[in-house]
Scaffold this motif. Structure first.
Motif, PDB file in Angstrom:
ATOM      1  N   ARG A   1       0.826  -1.209   0.000  1.00 45.69           N
ATOM      2  CA  ARG A   1       0.000   0.000   0.000  1.00 45.69           C
ATOM      3  C   ARG A   1       0.864   1.265   0.000  1.00 45.69           C
ATOM      4  O   ARG A   1       0.428   2.304  -0.487  1.00 45.69           O
ATOM      5  CB  ARG A   1      -0.937   0.030   1.211  1.00 45.69           C
ATOM      6  CG  ARG A   1      -2.036  -0.987   1.180  1.00 45.69           C
ATOM      7  CD  ARG A   1      -2.974  -0.811   0.027  1.00 45.69           C
ATOM      8  NE  ARG A   1      -3.554   0.521   0.018  1.00 45.69           N
ATOM      9  CZ  ARG A   1      -4.423   0.954  -0.873  1.00 45.69           C
ATOM     10  NH1 ARG A   1      -4.819   0.173  -1.836  1.00 45.69           N
ATOM     11  NH2 ARG A   1      -4.901   2.171  -0.809  1.00 45.69           N
TER      12      ARG A   1
ATOM     13  N   ALA B   1      -7.925  -4.025   5.116  1.00 40.97           N
ATOM     14  CA  ALA B   1      -7.504  -3.169   4.001  1.00 40.97           C
ATOM     15  C   ALA B   1      -7.883  -1.714   4.265  1.00 40.97           C
ATOM     16  O   ALA B   1      -7.092  -0.795   4.012  1.00 40.97           O
ATOM     17  CB  ALA B   1      -8.129  -3.657   2.699  1.00 40.97           C
TER      18      ALA B   1
ATOM     19  N   ARG C   1      -5.307   1.480   4.799  1.00 39.86           N
ATOM     20  CA  ARG C   1      -5.473   2.697   3.999  1.00 39.86           C
ATOM     21  C   ARG C   1      -5.621   3.919   4.898  1.00 39.86           C
ATOM     22  O   ARG C   1      -4.994   4.961   4.663  1.00 39.86           O
ATOM     23  CB  ARG C   1      -6.694   2.547   3.095  1.00 39.86           C
ATOM     24  CG  ARG C   1      -6.795   3.647   2.052  1.00 39.86           C
ATOM     25  CD  ARG C   1      -7.986   3.468   1.148  1.00 39.86           C
ATOM     26  NE  ARG C   1      -8.173   2.088   0.743  1.00 39.86           N
ATOM     27  CZ  ARG C   1      -9.360   1.531   0.505  1.00 39.86           C
ATOM     28  NH1 ARG C   1     -10.464   2.230   0.638  1.00 39.86           N
ATOM     29  NH2 ARG C   1      -9.452   0.279   0.132  1.00 39.86           N
TER      30      ARG C   1
END
Length: 155
Positions: free
Chosen positions: A29, A98, A102
């Motif tokens: 990420r 996830a 983020r």
């Protein structure tokens, strides 16, 4: 939807130093323009800073931070009869993880500081202590889902 059935989830490979999948998810990420070595350098620098600042295992701090930021529910915009409702939906753990990653990265990018490694390390430490912008984002999402609980039947 495909008529052939569902595909199997690909399992992320662990990173070379900590041998942890969560670290690899975070590196992927952080990744920008294919510069994975830079992403590893940022994350490992953040882990060193965490070890210096807290005198704890940085992997446990990372796990705790992600666990504290991971949401249980989120809201999804659903259009019914010409008006849009924010419908609360429960999310599974992989999607929640996830979202947590983020939010942690967005919050750390907004922090003032020298470089991304420092910003990320202090955001992870704050999230592990249950404060910081990423935790605030999770609480805000939960509040929004609670406020719109009346629209849950639109799922």
């Amino acid at each position: 939807m495909s008529r052939r059935g569902t595909t199997e989830k690909q399992i992320e490979k662990p990173d070379p130093i900590y041998r942890n999948r969560l670290v690899n998810l975070l590196v992927n990420r952080i990744l920008r323009n294919g510069k994975k070595s830079l992403a590893y350098r940022i994350l490992y620098g953040a882990m060193r800073n965490i070890r210096r600042a807290t005198k704890k295992n940085p992997l446990s701090v990372l796990r705790q931070a992600v666990r504290r930021v991971t949401p249980n529910v989120t809201v999804k915009a659903r259009r019914v009869g010409g008006s849009t409702y924010q419908v609360p939906i429960e999310i599974e753990s992989s999607q929640g993880k996830a979202l947590a990653i983020r939010w942690l990265l967005v919050a750390s990018k907004k922090r003032p500081g020298r470089n991304m490694a420092f910003k990320l390390s202090y955001e992870l430490i704050d999230a592990a202590r249950d404060n910081g912008n990423a935790v605030r984002k999770r609480e805000e999402t939960h509040r929004m889902a609670e406020a719109n609980r009346a629209f849950a039947h639109f799922r």
